[in-house]
Enzyme design. Structure first.
Site, mmCIF file in Angstrom:
data_model
loop_
_atom_site.group_PDB
_atom_site.id
_atom_site.type_symbol
_atom_site.label_atom_id
_atom_site.label_comp_id
_atom_site.label_asym_id
_atom_site.label_seq_id
_atom_site.Cartn_x
_atom_site.Cartn_y
_atom_site.Cartn_z
ATOM 1 N N SER A 267 10.868 9.248 12.622
ATOM 2 C CA SER A 267 9.745 8.799 11.813
ATOM 3 C C SER A 267 9.046 7.669 12.547
ATOM 4 O O SER A 267 9.674 6.938 13.335
ATOM 5 C CB SER A 267 10.253 8.314 10.454
ATOM 6 O OG SER A 267 9.375 7.344 9.926
ATOM 7 N N GLY B 211 19.064 20.401 6.443
ATOM 8 C CA GLY B 211 18.140 19.982 5.382
ATOM 9 C C GLY B 211 17.116 21.061 5.085
ATOM 10 O O GLY B 211 15.931 20.773 4.930
ATOM 11 N N GLY C 163 12.104 20.609 5.889
ATOM 12 C CA GLY C 163 13.087 21.585 6.351
ATOM 13 C C GLY C 163 12.865 22.947 5.739
ATOM 14 O O GLY C 163 12.945 23.984 6.408
ATOM 15 N N TYR D 184 16.807 2.576 6.711
ATOM 16 C CA TYR D 184 16.075 3.780 7.108
ATOM 17 C C TYR D 184 15.517 3.626 8.525
ATOM 18 O O TYR D 184 15.659 4.507 9.359
ATOM 19 C CB TYR D 184 14.937 4.039 6.110
ATOM 20 C CG TYR D 184 14.211 5.341 6.346
ATOM 21 C CD1 TYR D 184 14.830 6.554 6.050
ATOM 22 C CD2 TYR D 184 12.925 5.361 6.858
ATOM 23 C CE1 TYR D 184 14.174 7.759 6.272
ATOM 24 C CE2 TYR D 184 12.258 6.557 7.075
ATOM 25 C CZ TYR D 184 12.879 7.751 6.782
ATOM 26 O OH TYR D 184 12.229 8.943 7.000
ATOM 27 N N GLY E 271 11.512 19.954 1.154
ATOM 28 C CA GLY E 271 10.587 19.228 2.015
ATOM 29 C C GLY E 271 10.243 19.942 3.305
ATOM 30 O O GLY E 271 10.035 21.153 3.348
HETATM 31 N N1 LIG Z 1 8.353 12.628 3.993
HETATM 32 C C1 LIG Z 1 7.846 11.858 4.921
HETATM 33 O O1 LIG Z 1 6.743 11.334 4.775
HETATM 34 C C2 LIG Z 1 8.569 11.594 6.207
HETATM 35 C C3 LIG Z 1 7.995 10.719 7.119
HETATM 36 C C4 LIG Z 1 8.644 10.505 8.327
HETATM 37 C C5 LIG Z 1 9.823 11.161 8.615
HETATM 38 N N2 LIG Z 1 10.391 12.011 7.701
HETATM 39 C C6 LIG Z 1 11.630 12.708 8.077
HETATM 40 O O2 LIG Z 1 11.479 14.092 7.860
HETATM 41 C C7 LIG Z 1 12.744 14.682 7.610
HETATM 42 C C8 LIG Z 1 12.665 15.556 6.362
HETATM 43 O O3 LIG Z 1 12.353 14.743 5.269
HETATM 44 P P1 LIG Z 1 11.723 15.317 3.934
HETATM 45 O O4 LIG Z 1 10.630 14.400 3.562
HETATM 46 O O5 LIG Z 1 11.467 16.757 4.080
HETATM 47 O O6 LIG Z 1 12.931 15.006 2.916
HETATM 48 P P2 LIG Z 1 13.548 15.896 1.747
HETATM 49 O O7 LIG Z 1 12.520 16.738 1.124
HETATM 50 O O8 LIG Z 1 14.339 14.973 0.908
HETATM 51 O O9 LIG Z 1 14.551 16.835 2.569
HETATM 52 C C9 LIG Z 1 15.754 16.337 3.107
HETATM 53 C C10 LIG Z 1 16.721 17.472 3.303
HETATM 54 O O10 LIG Z 1 17.992 16.972 3.753
HETATM 55 C C11 LIG Z 1 19.028 17.468 2.913
HETATM 56 N N3 LIG Z 1 20.145 16.536 2.880
HETATM 57 C C12 LIG Z 1 20.154 15.254 2.446
HETATM 58 N N4 LIG Z 1 21.391 14.732 2.519
HETATM 59 C C13 LIG Z 1 22.193 15.693 3.009
HETATM 60 C C14 LIG Z 1 23.579 15.761 3.306
HETATM 61 N N5 LIG Z 1 24.401 14.727 3.081
HETATM 62 N N6 LIG Z 1 24.073 16.909 3.784
HETATM 63 C C15 LIG Z 1 23.277 17.974 3.989
HETATM 64 N N7 LIG Z 1 21.960 17.965 3.737
HETATM 65 C C16 LIG Z 1 21.416 16.841 3.245
HETATM 66 C C17 LIG Z 1 18.337 17.605 1.575
HETATM 67 O O11 LIG Z 1 19.060 18.412 0.692
HETATM 68 P P3 LIG Z 1 18.568 18.530 -0.869
HETATM 69 O O12 LIG Z 1 17.505 19.571 -0.903
HETATM 70 O O13 LIG Z 1 19.809 18.958 -1.584
HETATM 71 O O14 LIG Z 1 18.080 17.179 -1.301
HETATM 72 C C18 LIG Z 1 17.021 18.207 2.000
HETATM 73 O O15 LIG Z 1 17.170 19.580 2.288
HETATM 74 C C19 LIG Z 1 13.724 13.546 7.489
HETATM 75 O O16 LIG Z 1 14.417 13.395 8.722
HETATM 76 C C20 LIG Z 1 12.835 12.338 7.255
HETATM 77 O O17 LIG Z 1 13.448 11.161 7.692
HETATM 78 C C21 LIG Z 1 9.782 12.237 6.499
#
Ligand SMILES: NC(=O)c1ccc[n+]([C@@H]2O[C@H](COP(=O)([O-])OP(=O)(O)OC[C@H]3O[C@@H](n4cnc5c(N)ncnc54)[C@H](OP(=O)(O)O)[C@@H]3O)[C@@H](O)[C@H]2O)c1
Lengths: 297, 275
Positions: A149, A15, A21, A174, A19
């Site tokens: 999370s 990822g 990642g 989720y 975000g």
């Molecule tokens: N945001 C929050 O407040 C929050 C809170 C708690 C936990 N988290 C956790 O933090 C982590 C990162 O989340 P984020 O907020 O940074 O989300 P994000 O911005 O949507 O990033 C998710 C990443 O995963 C990739 N991805 C999704 N489906 C995929 C697949 N099938 N194969 C390969 N790559 C895939 C996405 O690719 P694309 O760029 O193409 O979409 C993106 O690079 C996650 O595990 C999430 O559960 C987030």
């Protein structure tokens, strides 16, 4: 970087295209690591890779497109990662950060018929970690981080129907997947921490301003995500990435404090360290990811 | 004896949900779709999760030869086949004149002919005592003439009408149940379309797995029609009170604005067209 015997640590992060990642990928590179990142969109991967390769010319930077929603692509991805690392002289994977995740208002099924959040958020980390296990155990010790999370606290594993064919809701799926992340770390430490060859950490990144809640959502759920990320409690993903990268590259924290919220150790939900559930989830996941060349039972 | 469910269009979102639900109920499966690799991937997932036998046969249901071959294979299996689910079908949405007639014809062949041929082949030989449960996937579009989806809606009307008639004719041999869903979020483009329709689109959208479960239950009880969702049923009932010419007008306007299709211009006659 004294923790690493020789040269640069080899880090794999999923990822990496948006975000948390993406922010972490940048920081890993600035810290001098060799990095292979995984994304799902070919275009985004290609443009990010060339952008980063122009900036970081003396270290390994690859952004590999690999759809982690099916087991066969995830296996191929692991193979690609191994090949890329081998080519640049790494036999070991020092750190694996399982970060990719999805959230969806709709119950979407993968090509294998699995519910997408269970598949991408839990099964993909499970399988990728197991596929890279020989390489991880060559690390000093190998480190596996699973980004979970705080919402795992309200999660339940629906043992009779993990794909949630009944009563699907975005949050239910989720939270289940994020609870599964912590249980997976619990079981990894059960199995490997005593050998001294591998340690697993569950990382809670806090509430971040990312697009995860608006990529595949509609209606109320989309609206609420919009409000949450604009609330004063939400942080920039780069702030969270700093703590994540520290966890990845600095001195290894004690394994009994395997759950971290940003910079500090924290206590996960009691049910996420239940040893019977952790073992049971491992068995279920192994069955759902099985191949002719099966993962360890 | 363990029964087999035959599912066409199995690799798609709705098809794979039907496959999953039948497998969860302990049925063996015989799956078909165009792409063999997708069928293999799905079969692997189903077999890991459920203790069932999954067989597959890839074929193009718009192709006569392919279709007859598949119907022949099914005929040989008749005694063990307990359900036939005709999911395969597609839409070609947009202004009529910009559609490719070849595609529309292919659509008619898949949406109307495929299910008819397979039902015929499974019902034309003596069966065991069990009734064959046929599920035909139509659409809410089966009930209305639909501008911008004219041919599609008509193919679905064909499915609805012929199913209701055959159901009487085949009683004692088979039950036929027609599923008439509103949009389901099975593909990225379907999800975009639902978002485009705004609040109503979101409200009339249901989870595929719930729709599938409800439909299989209805088929087992031999029910004729399934319209999933309270709101969809209400809309359907209300629309019956309005002449279909007016319904078509309303739908045309709604889709026209939702997908911003070009305004319908008065027909411009081409030179040499006579009169
Ligand atoms: N945001 C929050 O407040 C929050 C809170 C708690 C936990 N988290 C956790 O933090 C982590 C990162 O989340 P984020 O907020 O940074 O989300 P994000 O911005 O949507 O990033 C998710 C990443 O995963 C990739 N991805 C999704 N489906 C995929 C697949 N099938 N194969 C390969 N790559 C895939 C996405 O690719 P694309 O760029 O193409 O979409 C993106 O690079 C996650 O595990 C999430 O559960 C987030």
């Amino acid at each position: 970087m004294s923790a690493w015997n020789e040269g640069r640590p080899a880090v794999v992060i999923t990822g990496g295209t948006s975000g948390l990642g993406r922010a972490a990928l940048l920081r890993l590179l600035r810290s001098g690591a060799d990095v292979v990142a995984i994304g799902r969109s070919e275009d985004r991967c290609a443009s990010l890779e060339s952008e980063l390769q122009a900036e970081f010319t003396t270290q390994l930077v690859r952004v590999v497109p690999c759809d982690l929603s099916t087991t066969h692509r995830t296996r191929e991805g692991a193979e690609q990662i191994r090949a890329i690392l081998r080519e640049s002289g790494h036999l070991a994977v020092d750190v694996l950060i399982n970060n990719a995740a999805v959230a969806s208002s709709w119950r979407i099924t993968t090509a294998e018929g699995y519910e997408s959040q269970f598949a991408v958020n839990h099964l993909a980390p499970f399988l990728l970690t197991n596929e890279l296990m020989p390489q991880l155990q060559l690390g000093y010790p190998g480190r596996v981080i699973v980004v979970t999370s705080g919402s795992h606290r309200n999660g339940r594993i629906h043992w009779g129907d993990p794909m949630l064919t009944r009563g699907y809701s975005m949050l239910r799926a989720y939270r289940q997947s994020k609870l599964a992340n912590v249980l997976f770390c619990t079981e990894l430490n059960q199995r490997y921490a005593p050998t001294g060859r591998l340690r697993a950490y569950a990382y809670d990144p806090g509430l971040m301003r990312t697009d995860i809640g608006s990529k595949s959502t509609a209606g109320i759920e989309r609206m609420i995500w919009g409000l949450r990320v604009r609330s004063p409690g939400a942080i920039d993903p780069d702030v969270s990435a700093r703590a994540l990268v520290r966890l990845a590259l600095n001195e290894v924290p004690k394994p009994d404090r395997f759950y971290r919220q940003l910079e500090s150790p924290a206590r996960p939900a009691r049910r996420s360290t239940d040893l019977r559930d952790a073992a049971r989830l491992w068995a279920v996941s192994a069955k759902l990811c099985a191949s002719e060349k099966a993962v360890p039972h | 004896m363990k029964q087999t469910a035959v599912i066409t269009g199995a690799a798609g979102g709705l098809g794979n949900s039907f496959a999953w639900e039948f497998a969860a109920r302990g049925w063996d499966l015989f799956l078909t779709d165009r792409d063999e690799e997708s069928l293999r991937v799905l079969a692997r997932g189903l077999q890991r999760a459920h203790d069932v036998v999954v067989r597959l046969h890839a074929c193009d249901l718009s192709d006569d030869t392919d279709r007859s071959l598949f119907a022949g294979i099914l005929r040989a299996e008749t005694p063990s086949v307990g359900a036939l689910v005709n999911v395969a079908g597609f839409d070609s949405e947009g202004p009529f004149v910009s559609r490719d007639p070849a595609v529309l014809i292919r659509m008619m062949r898949v949406n109307m002919e495929a299910g008819m041929v397979l039902t015929h082949s499974l019902c034309s030989f003596p069966r065991s005592t069990e009734l064959l449960r046929v599920i035909n996937v139509a659409s809410l579009a089966a009930f209305y003439p639909m501008p911008f989806k004219a041919t599609y809606a008509a193919t679905k009307s064909f499915v609805l009408s012929s199913s209701l008639a055959l159901r009487e004719e085949l009683s004692g041999v088979a039950t036929i149940t027609v599923l008439c869903p509103a949009g389901m979020p099975t593909t990225p483009s379907a999800r975009r379309a639902i978002l485009d329709q705004g609040a109503l689109g979101r409200l009339t959208t249901l989870n595929t797995s719930d729709v599938v479960r409800e439909t299989i239950d209805a088929a087992m009880r031999g029910r004729p029609i399934v319209v999933p969702g309270f709101l969809n049923r209400a809309i359907l009932r209300a629309s019956h009170l309005i002449p279909s010419r007016l319904v078509a007008g309303l739908i045309g306007r709604r889709w026209g604005t939702a997908r911003s299709y070009p305004e319908r211009r008065p027909t411009e006659r081409l030179a040499g067209g006579g009169s």
